[in-house]
Design a protein around this motif. Structure first.
Motif, mmCIF file in Angstrom:
data_model
loop_
_atom_site.group_PDB
_atom_site.id
_atom_site.type_symbol
_atom_site.label_atom_id
_atom_site.label_comp_id
_atom_site.label_asym_id
_atom_site.label_seq_id
_atom_site.Cartn_x
_atom_site.Cartn_y
_atom_site.Cartn_z
ATOM 1 N N GLU A 196 0.827 -1.205 0.000
ATOM 2 C CA GLU A 196 0.000 0.000 0.000
ATOM 3 C C GLU A 196 0.862 1.255 0.000
ATOM 4 O O GLU A 196 0.573 2.215 -0.729
ATOM 5 C CB GLU A 196 -0.915 -0.013 1.225
ATOM 6 C CG GLU A 196 -2.013 -1.072 1.156
ATOM 7 C CD GLU A 196 -2.886 -1.087 2.394
ATOM 8 O OE1 GLU A 196 -2.513 -0.433 3.401
ATOM 9 O OE2 GLU A 196 -3.934 -1.761 2.369
ATOM 10 N N ALA A 197 1.926 1.266 0.792
ATOM 11 C CA ALA A 197 2.759 2.460 0.913
ATOM 12 C C ALA A 197 3.548 2.741 -0.363
ATOM 13 O O ALA A 197 3.763 3.908 -0.729
ATOM 14 C CB ALA A 197 3.718 2.314 2.095
ATOM 15 N N LEU A 198 3.975 1.688 -1.050
ATOM 16 C CA LEU A 198 4.799 1.861 -2.241
ATOM 17 C C LEU A 198 4.005 1.746 -3.537
ATOM 18 O O LEU A 198 4.547 1.976 -4.618
ATOM 19 C CB LEU A 198 5.948 0.845 -2.243
ATOM 20 C CG LEU A 198 7.216 1.267 -1.473
ATOM 21 C CD1 LEU A 198 6.931 1.472 0.007
ATOM 22 C CD2 LEU A 198 8.314 0.228 -1.644
ATOM 23 N N VAL A 201 12.358 3.694 -0.607
ATOM 24 C CA VAL A 201 13.361 2.780 -0.055
ATOM 25 C C VAL A 201 13.448 2.952 1.455
ATOM 26 O O VAL A 201 13.605 1.973 2.202
ATOM 27 C CB VAL A 201 14.726 3.004 -0.725
ATOM 28 C CG1 VAL A 201 15.797 2.149 -0.052
ATOM 29 C CG2 VAL A 201 14.656 2.675 -2.217
ATOM 30 N N GLN A 202 13.308 4.186 1.930
ATOM 31 C CA GLN A 202 13.334 4.415 3.374
ATOM 32 C C GLN A 202 12.138 3.765 4.055
ATOM 33 O O GLN A 202 12.264 3.160 5.125
ATOM 34 C CB GLN A 202 13.341 5.915 3.675
ATOM 35 C CG GLN A 202 13.475 6.235 5.159
ATOM 36 C CD GLN A 202 14.736 5.654 5.765
ATOM 37 O OE1 GLN A 202 15.842 5.946 5.291
ATOM 38 N NE2 GLN A 202 14.598 4.819 6.800
ATOM 39 N N LEU A 223 9.943 -0.575 7.458
ATOM 40 C CA LEU A 223 9.074 -1.734 7.636
ATOM 41 C C LEU A 223 9.878 -3.023 7.744
ATOM 42 O O LEU A 223 9.433 -3.988 8.377
ATOM 43 C CB LEU A 223 8.066 -1.815 6.502
ATOM 44 C CG LEU A 223 6.985 -0.720 6.540
ATOM 45 C CD1 LEU A 223 6.142 -0.734 5.277
ATOM 46 C CD2 LEU A 223 6.113 -0.880 7.779
ATOM 47 N N ALA A 224 11.081 -3.042 7.166
ATOM 48 C CA ALA A 224 11.966 -4.198 7.348
ATOM 49 C C ALA A 224 12.362 -4.343 8.813
ATOM 50 O O ALA A 224 12.514 -5.464 9.318
ATOM 51 C CB ALA A 224 13.201 -4.076 6.469
ATOM 52 N N ASP A 225 12.517 -3.209 9.509
ATOM 53 C CA ASP A 225 12.819 -3.280 10.941
ATOM 54 C C ASP A 225 11.666 -3.939 11.699
ATOM 55 O O ASP A 225 11.885 -4.720 12.632
ATOM 56 C CB ASP A 225 13.068 -1.875 11.500
ATOM 57 C CG ASP A 225 14.421 -1.312 11.100
ATOM 58 O OD1 ASP A 225 15.319 -2.109 10.760
ATOM 59 O OD2 ASP A 225 14.573 -0.081 11.119
#
Length: 222
Positions: free
Chosen positions: A95-97, A201-202, A207-209
């Motif tokens: 959704e964000a990307l 990318v940020q 979200l990877a964290d």
């Protein structure tokens, strides 16, 4: 990523085939996968083994590292059951990307398993053979892999999912545990080329964290 993280040797104390130790192999993959697509490194690799085989060997060695696999096995199995929290992370990424597909992938020596995805198993099968994985390159390099057009990327242009048109843009962030081993990635992809902005990318890194904490800190308590 931090270059001081451990680079464990295999059980025989050797690095990948072709005489390349794991640290060097990781840097080779990172240079090939990086935004500059290091053609000098590519030429050297091709001279060493001819075409793709040296790259395949380096990736295979990194993915099959026994100590990495011990860390991966501690996560439990997701071949038959996805993690609802990781599903939600994947939905947030898509959704964000504004991408059609996103997933938390776990990479094994023979397969890639989606522990979380924004799509159903019917749309995006949970388990795929390793040769169909792009995430394996992120695992091998321990670096993010962000590609606007996979068809123009020297390491990915011949990949089966690129050739089929399934993945024409890709962005993946490695999920490292506390010992520096990469279990898999938080990744997203598109069926058309696209430019990944620094803001996107940020967001993927942020979200990877979340995915890393949920998957690696206490994978059963989610």
């Amino acid at each position: 990523m931090n270059d001081t993280a451990p680079q464990p040797a295999d059980s025989a104390g050797q690095g990948p085939r072709h005489g390349v130790d794991r640290t060097t192999g990781r840097h080779v993959i990172a240079r090939l996968a990086g935004p500059e697509h290091d053609h000098t490194v590519r030429a050297v690799v091709d001279q060493l083994s001819g075409e793709q085989s040296a790259v395949d060997s380096i990736v295979e060695d990194a993915v099959s590292d026994p100590e990495r696999l011990e860390s991966v096995e501690r996560l439990g199995r997701f071949d038959d059951t996805r993690n609802p929290t990781l599903d939600r992370v994947a939905v947030l990424v898509a959704e964000a990307l504004g991408t059609p597909m996103a997933a938390v992938s776990i990479v094994y020596p023979d397969r890639q398993v989606l522990a979380g995805s924004n799509a159903s198993d019917e749309v995006q099968p949970r388990v795929a053979p390793l040769e169909m994985s792009i995430c394996k390159f992120t695992v091998a390099s321990r670096e993010p892999l962000v590609v606007d057009d996979t068809r123009a990327h020297p390491m990915l242009s011949d990949h089966p999912v690129v050739q089929s048109g399934a993945v024409l843009a890709y962005a993946g962030i490695p999920l490292l545990d506390s010992k520096g081993y990469v279990a898999g990635t938080l990744c997203t992809w598109d069926t058309r080329p696209r430019h990944w902005s620094s803001g996107q990318v940020q967001i993927l890194n942020d979200l990877a964290d979340v995915a890393r904490h949920r998957l690696l800190t206490d994978p059963r308590n989610v």
